[in-house]
Write a protein that holds these residues in place. Sequence first.
Motif, PDB file in Angstrom:
ATOM      1  N   TYR A 121      -5.124 -28.180 -17.257  1.00 28.72           N
ATOM      2  CA  TYR A 121      -3.942 -27.363 -17.522  1.00 28.72           C
ATOM      3  C   TYR A 121      -2.702 -28.239 -17.427  1.00 28.72           C
ATOM      4  O   TYR A 121      -2.592 -29.090 -16.546  1.00 28.72           O
ATOM      5  CB  TYR A 121      -3.866 -26.189 -16.551  1.00 28.72           C
ATOM      6  CG  TYR A 121      -4.892 -25.118 -16.871  1.00 28.72           C
ATOM      7  CD1 TYR A 121      -4.708 -24.270 -17.964  1.00 28.72           C
ATOM      8  CD2 TYR A 121      -6.043 -24.968 -16.111  1.00 28.72           C
ATOM      9  CE1 TYR A 121      -5.643 -23.293 -18.276  1.00 28.72           C
ATOM     10  CE2 TYR A 121      -6.982 -23.998 -16.415  1.00 28.72           C
ATOM     11  CZ  TYR A 121      -6.778 -23.158 -17.496  1.00 28.72           C
ATOM     12  OH  TYR A 121      -7.707 -22.207 -17.812  1.00 28.72           O
ATOM     13  N   ALA A 122      -1.754 -28.013 -18.345  1.00 32.09           N
ATOM     14  CA  ALA A 122      -0.546 -28.838 -18.428  1.00 32.09           C
ATOM     15  C   ALA A 122       0.461 -28.503 -17.332  1.00 32.09           C
ATOM     16  O   ALA A 122       1.201 -29.383 -16.885  1.00 32.09           O
ATOM     17  CB  ALA A 122       0.102 -28.671 -19.802  1.00 32.09           C
ATOM     18  N   ASP A 123       0.507 -27.253 -16.902  1.00 35.65           N
ATOM     19  CA  ASP A 123       1.492 -26.832 -15.915  1.00 35.65           C
ATOM     20  C   ASP A 123       0.884 -26.780 -14.525  1.00 35.65           C
ATOM     21  O   ASP A 123      -0.303 -26.500 -14.360  1.00 35.65           O
ATOM     22  CB  ASP A 123       2.046 -25.443 -16.275  1.00 35.65           C
ATOM     23  CG  ASP A 123       2.782 -25.447 -17.612  1.00 35.65           C
ATOM     24  OD1 ASP A 123       3.285 -26.513 -18.022  1.00 35.65           O
ATOM     25  OD2 ASP A 123       2.844 -24.375 -18.249  1.00 35.65           O
ATOM     26  N   ASP A 124       1.711 -27.015 -13.512  1.00 35.01           N
ATOM     27  CA  ASP A 124       1.252 -26.953 -12.128  1.00 35.01           C
ATOM     28  C   ASP A 124       0.931 -25.524 -11.707  1.00 35.01           C
ATOM     29  O   ASP A 124       0.012 -25.285 -10.927  1.00 35.01           O
ATOM     30  CB  ASP A 124       2.304 -27.535 -11.181  1.00 35.01           C
ATOM     31  CG  ASP A 124       2.433 -29.041 -11.334  1.00 35.01           C
ATOM     32  OD1 ASP A 124       1.462 -29.682 -11.774  1.00 35.01           O
ATOM     33  OD2 ASP A 124       3.512 -29.565 -11.008  1.00 35.01           O
ATOM     34  N   THR A 125       1.705 -24.561 -12.215  1.00 35.84           N
ATOM     35  CA  THR A 125       1.492 -23.154 -11.886  1.00 35.84           C
ATOM     36  C   THR A 125       0.901 -22.453 -13.107  1.00 35.84           C
ATOM     37  O   THR A 125       1.442 -22.562 -14.209  1.00 35.84           O
ATOM     38  CB  THR A 125       2.822 -22.468 -11.492  1.00 35.84           C
ATOM     39  OG1 THR A 125       3.364 -23.159 -10.369  1.00 35.84           O
ATOM     40  CG2 THR A 125       2.589 -21.012 -11.136  1.00 35.84           C
ATOM     41  N   ASP A 139      -0.410 -18.873 -15.009  1.00 32.10           N
ATOM     42  CA  ASP A 139      -0.009 -17.472 -15.086  1.00 32.10           C
ATOM     43  C   ASP A 139      -1.146 -16.684 -15.728  1.00 32.10           C
ATOM     44  O   ASP A 139      -1.482 -16.914 -16.892  1.00 32.10           O
ATOM     45  CB  ASP A 139       1.271 -17.348 -15.902  1.00 32.10           C
ATOM     46  CG  ASP A 139       1.867 -15.954 -15.885  1.00 32.10           C
ATOM     47  OD1 ASP A 139       1.126 -14.974 -15.621  1.00 32.10           O
ATOM     48  OD2 ASP A 139       3.069 -15.826 -16.167  1.00 32.10           O
ATOM     49  N   ASN A 161      -2.127 -20.365 -20.956  1.00 28.68           N
ATOM     50  CA  ASN A 161      -1.631 -21.545 -20.258  1.00 28.68           C
ATOM     51  C   ASN A 161      -1.943 -22.777 -21.096  1.00 28.68           C
ATOM     52  O   ASN A 161      -3.094 -22.976 -21.502  1.00 28.68           O
ATOM     53  CB  ASN A 161      -2.288 -21.661 -18.885  1.00 28.68           C
ATOM     54  CG  ASN A 161      -1.852 -20.546 -17.957  1.00 28.68           C
ATOM     55  OD1 ASN A 161      -0.779 -20.604 -17.386  1.00 28.68           O
ATOM     56  ND2 ASN A 161      -2.672 -19.512 -17.824  1.00 28.68           N
TER      57      ASN A 161
END
Length: 179
Positions: A43-47, A49, A54
């Motif tokens: 996944y590219a984002d740390d958080t 959703d 994502n």
Amino acid sequence: MILTGPEIAQAATDGRIRISPFEPTQINPNSYNVRLGGTLLTYADDTLDAHQPNPTVPIEIGPDGYELQPGQLYLGHTIEEVGSNTFVPLLFGRSSVGRLGLFVEITAPIGDIGFHGQWTLMLSPIRPLRVYPGMRIGQIMFFVSVGPVALYSGKYQSAAGPQPSAYWRDLAALRAVAS
């Protein structure tokens, strides 16, 4: 009731189980070995959703392997397309891989009757670990079902390559029904 290796071979021959490509040498006493495909996703984002898609980053595993890092979730896939309209498949990491500190498919090992495709593998290493395309990473067991069968026709049907979470699609479908 779990299928034995000889019964898995027979079911693969007569079509009750579909495994492609099928290799008789991958049969164990009561499971079938599956191999790691050549693509990973992170996944590219740390958080993340759960209510929306994502973004992911693809990683190609070269012939020299790829070093997995602790604290990172990797989505891999099986080379084999595996499914059955008769039996319930369950996928687990191989003990040899677990002894290297790699968790494989720890939260979602059950497959639905009627799913056919490559399986997405959730890979989480305890320490840095180099993995290679084609390595035997998991094993699928097949269980007899009891009762009426409703075949899977969900969002991951016919999966090819690692699939990121599509949980958000469930929410969109619920909103549409509630409207």
